[in-house]
Design a protein around this motif. Structure first.
Motif, PDB file in Angstrom:
ATOM      1  N   ALA A 233      34.554 102.520  -0.087  1.00 41.57           N
ATOM      2  CA  ALA A 233      34.298 103.811  -0.214  1.00 41.57           C
ATOM      3  C   ALA A 233      33.480 104.095  -1.501  1.00 41.57           C
ATOM      4  CB  ALA A 233      36.149 104.796  -0.664  1.00 41.57           C
ATOM      5  N   GLU A 234      33.419 103.327  -2.336  1.00 41.33           N
ATOM      6  CA  GLU A 234      32.103 104.210  -3.644  1.00 41.33           C
ATOM      7  C   GLU A 234      30.931 103.740  -2.646  1.00 41.33           C
ATOM      8  OE1 GLU A 234      34.671 102.549  -7.899  1.00 41.33           O
ATOM      9  OE2 GLU A 234      32.886 100.544  -6.566  1.00 41.33           O
ATOM     10  N   LEU A 235      30.093 102.431  -1.964  1.00 39.57           N
ATOM     11  CA  LEU A 235      28.919 102.695  -1.323  1.00 39.57           C
ATOM     12  C   LEU A 235      28.748 104.207  -0.434  1.00 39.57           C
ATOM     13  CD1 LEU A 235      26.147 101.344  -0.793  1.00 39.57           C
ATOM     14  CD2 LEU A 235      28.173  99.780   0.908  1.00 39.57           C
ATOM     15  N   LEU A 236      30.495 104.612   0.258  1.00 38.38           N
ATOM     16  CA  LEU A 236      30.168 105.526   1.769  1.00 38.38           C
ATOM     17  C   LEU A 236      29.481 106.637   0.976  1.00 38.38           C
ATOM     18  CD1 LEU A 236      32.747 104.123   3.301  1.00 38.38           C
ATOM     19  CD2 LEU A 236      31.058 104.398   4.354  1.00 38.38           C
ATOM     20  N   TYR A 237      30.436 107.406  -0.418  1.00 35.96           N
ATOM     21  CA  TYR A 237      30.481 108.441  -0.902  1.00 35.96           C
ATOM     22  C   TYR A 237      29.014 107.978  -1.185  1.00 35.96           C
ATOM     23  CZ  TYR A 237      35.400 109.942  -1.460  1.00 35.96           C
ATOM     24  OH  TYR A 237      35.901 110.354  -0.917  1.00 35.96           O
ATOM     25  N   LYS A 238      28.343 107.196  -2.473  1.00 34.58           N
ATOM     26  CA  LYS A 238      27.156 107.214  -3.061  1.00 34.58           C
ATOM     27  C   LYS A 238      26.227 107.628  -1.420  1.00 34.58           C
ATOM     28  CE  LYS A 238      23.696 104.046  -4.830  1.00 34.58           C
ATOM     29  NZ  LYS A 238      23.707 102.941  -5.504  1.00 34.58           N
ATOM     30  N   ASN A 239      26.611 107.356  -0.396  1.00 34.15           N
ATOM     31  CA  ASN A 239      25.187 107.249   0.930  1.00 34.15           C
ATOM     32  C   ASN A 239      26.070 108.911   1.630  1.00 34.15           C
ATOM     33  OD1 ASN A 239      23.206 104.783   1.244  1.00 34.15           O
ATOM     34  ND2 ASN A 239      24.962 104.444   0.067  1.00 34.15           N
ATOM     35  N   GLY A 240      26.568 109.507   0.606  1.00 39.61           N
ATOM     36  CA  GLY A 240      26.291 110.746   1.190  1.00 39.61           C
ATOM     37  C   GLY A 240      28.168 111.290   2.525  1.00 39.61           C
ATOM     38  N   ALA A 241      28.698 110.889   2.084  1.00 41.53           N
ATOM     39  CA  ALA A 241      30.273 110.277   2.879  1.00 41.53           C
ATOM     40  C   ALA A 241      30.826 111.739   2.214  1.00 41.53           C
ATOM     41  CB  ALA A 241      31.303 109.032   3.101  1.00 41.53           C
ATOM     42  N   GLU A 242      31.546 112.209   3.440  1.00 40.50           N
ATOM     43  CA  GLU A 242      31.861 113.092   2.831  1.00 40.50           C
ATOM     44  C   GLU A 242      33.207 113.687   1.940  1.00 40.50           C
ATOM     45  OE1 GLU A 242      34.811 117.337   4.955  1.00 40.50           O
ATOM     46  OE2 GLU A 242      32.797 117.270   5.066  1.00 40.50           O
ATOM     47  N   THR A 243      34.512 112.232   2.684  1.00 35.84           N
ATOM     48  CA  THR A 243      35.984 111.612   2.696  1.00 35.84           C
ATOM     49  C   THR A 243      36.076 110.423   2.851  1.00 35.84           C
ATOM     50  OG1 THR A 243      36.735 113.969   3.300  1.00 35.84           O
ATOM     51  CG2 THR A 243      38.119 112.677   2.843  1.00 35.84           C
ATOM     52  N   VAL A 244      36.339 109.955   2.551  1.00 36.95           N
ATOM     53  CA  VAL A 244      37.018 108.287   2.798  1.00 36.95           C
ATOM     54  C   VAL A 244      38.674 107.842   2.587  1.00 36.95           C
ATOM     55  CG1 VAL A 244      36.371 106.273   2.174  1.00 36.95           C
ATOM     56  CG2 VAL A 244      34.330 107.970   2.263  1.00 36.95           C
ATOM     57  N   LYS A 245      38.680 107.187   3.604  1.00 38.83           N
ATOM     58  CA  LYS A 245      40.358 107.413   3.465  1.00 38.83           C
ATOM     59  C   LYS A 245      40.602 106.236   4.076  1.00 38.83           C
ATOM     60  CE  LYS A 245      42.323 111.964   3.382  1.00 38.83           C
ATOM     61  NZ  LYS A 245      43.145 113.092   4.299  1.00 38.83           N
ATOM     62  N   SER A 246      41.109 105.234   3.737  1.00 42.32           N
ATOM     63  CA  SER A 246      41.982 103.952   3.818  1.00 42.32           C
ATOM     64  C   SER A 246      43.385 104.384   4.570  1.00 42.32           C
ATOM     65  CB  SER A 246      42.156 103.410   3.118  1.00 42.32           C
ATOM     66  OG  SER A 246      42.949 103.244   2.157  1.00 42.32           O
ATOM     67  N   LEU A 247      43.660 102.998   5.364  1.00 45.04           N
ATOM     68  CA  LEU A 247      44.370 102.754   5.899  1.00 45.04           C
ATOM     69  C   LEU A 247      44.961 100.594   5.860  1.00 45.04           C
ATOM     70  CD1 LEU A 247      46.723 102.887   8.263  1.00 45.04           C
ATOM     71  CD2 LEU A 247      45.316 103.122   9.759  1.00 45.04           C
ATOM     72  N   THR A 248      45.519 100.327   5.786  1.00 42.17           N
ATOM     73  CA  THR A 248      45.793  98.911   6.082  1.00 42.17           C
ATOM     74  C   THR A 248      46.966  98.351   6.698  1.00 42.17           C
ATOM     75  OG1 THR A 248      47.473  98.872   3.811  1.00 42.17           O
ATOM     76  CG2 THR A 248      44.555  98.851   3.700  1.00 42.17           C
ATOM     77  N   PHE A 249      47.099  97.801   6.658  1.00 40.85           N
ATOM     78  CA  PHE A 249      48.715  96.542   7.909  1.00 40.85           C
ATOM     79  C   PHE A 249      49.821  96.578   7.131  1.00 40.85           C
ATOM     80  CE2 PHE A 249      45.033  94.544  10.823  1.00 40.85           C
ATOM     81  CZ  PHE A 249      45.052  95.912  11.457  1.00 40.85           C
ATOM     82  N   ALA A 250      49.540  96.738   5.694  1.00 43.09           N
ATOM     83  CA  ALA A 250      50.834  96.355   4.787  1.00 43.09           C
ATOM     84  C   ALA A 250      50.182  96.409   3.092  1.00 43.09           C
ATOM     85  CB  ALA A 250      50.842  94.827   4.765  1.00 43.09           C
TER      86      ALA A 250
END
Length: 221
Positions: A203-220
């Protein structure tokens, strides 16, 4: 028809729902092995069960990283899930990838408009395992996804202690031009949320490169 988890023959009458959701059809025994997380009573930051408020770990992440991931997890990491992930991920039983394809597809409906990004394996780990355990599950949902990140050649997470995971250096680099993610919403997908360190790195890398929002989904979780 076989159970998508244990691969034993299913010998019972199927409901209409089961017929239409056969991609992740599980027998009664295997169904009982997975414990769903109630999102209404889980931490909004990491999905930890029975933590309505932002949990202590997420408050720390918010202080150090400036954001929380709003992670959702399908199941609790209990004995049943542990047996599945060991057989699938570490033993390499590729047939088990469909164990909860229907539930995963349903969860992804909450993220329409997001770029779906499974966390990548290193080249060495992919060569050893022969498949990415996350993208293999995703492929069965028919939901488009893209490998936005590339993993550096570092030692596997499974070989690290909790403390070592938290201190781990950035393991990712962009696998696409930054314009691809600029002002976009991105959903990171991983198999297990443990400390959150790997997901926060992504997420930090994506935000650093301009992403507006980063969320996550995991199996467990």
């Amino acid at each position: 028809m076989r159970c998508s988890c244990c691969q034993k023959e299913l010998i019972r009458n199927l409901t209409l729902r089961e017929l239409f959701c056969s991609a992740s059809l599980r027998c009664y025994h295997c169904e009982e092995q997975f414990t769903k997380i109630d999102h209404a009573t889980a931490c909004v930051g990491c999905g930890r069960k029975n933590s309505v408020k932002l949990c202590r770990d997420c408050r720390k992440w918010q202080q150090t990283s400036g954001f929380v991931l709003n992670n959702k997890s399908l199941y609790q990491y209990d004995e049943g899930f542990r047996k599945w992930i060991e057989a699938y991920k570490f033993t390499g039983d590729y047939r088990l990838r469909g164990a909860f394809a229907t539930e995963l597809k349903q969860a992804l409906r909450m993220y329409r408009g997001y770029l779906i990004c499974p966390l990548p394996l290193s080249k060495e780990r992919f060569k050893q395992r022969g498949f990415n355990q996350v993208s293999a599950c995703l492929a069965l949902t028919k939901v488009p996804f893209e490998m936005l990140l590339q993993r550096k050649e570092l030692s596997p997470q499974s070989e690290k202690t909790r403390e070592e995971r938290l201190l781990m250096a950035q393991p990712f680099k962009l696998n696409v031009e930054s314009e691809k993610i600029r002002n976009q919403r991105v959903l990171l997908i991983d198999d297990v949320y443990t400390t959150g360190r790997t997901l926060f790195h992504g997420a930090e890398l994506l935000y650093k490169n301009g992403a507006e929002t980063v969320k996550s989904l995991t199996f467990a979780r």
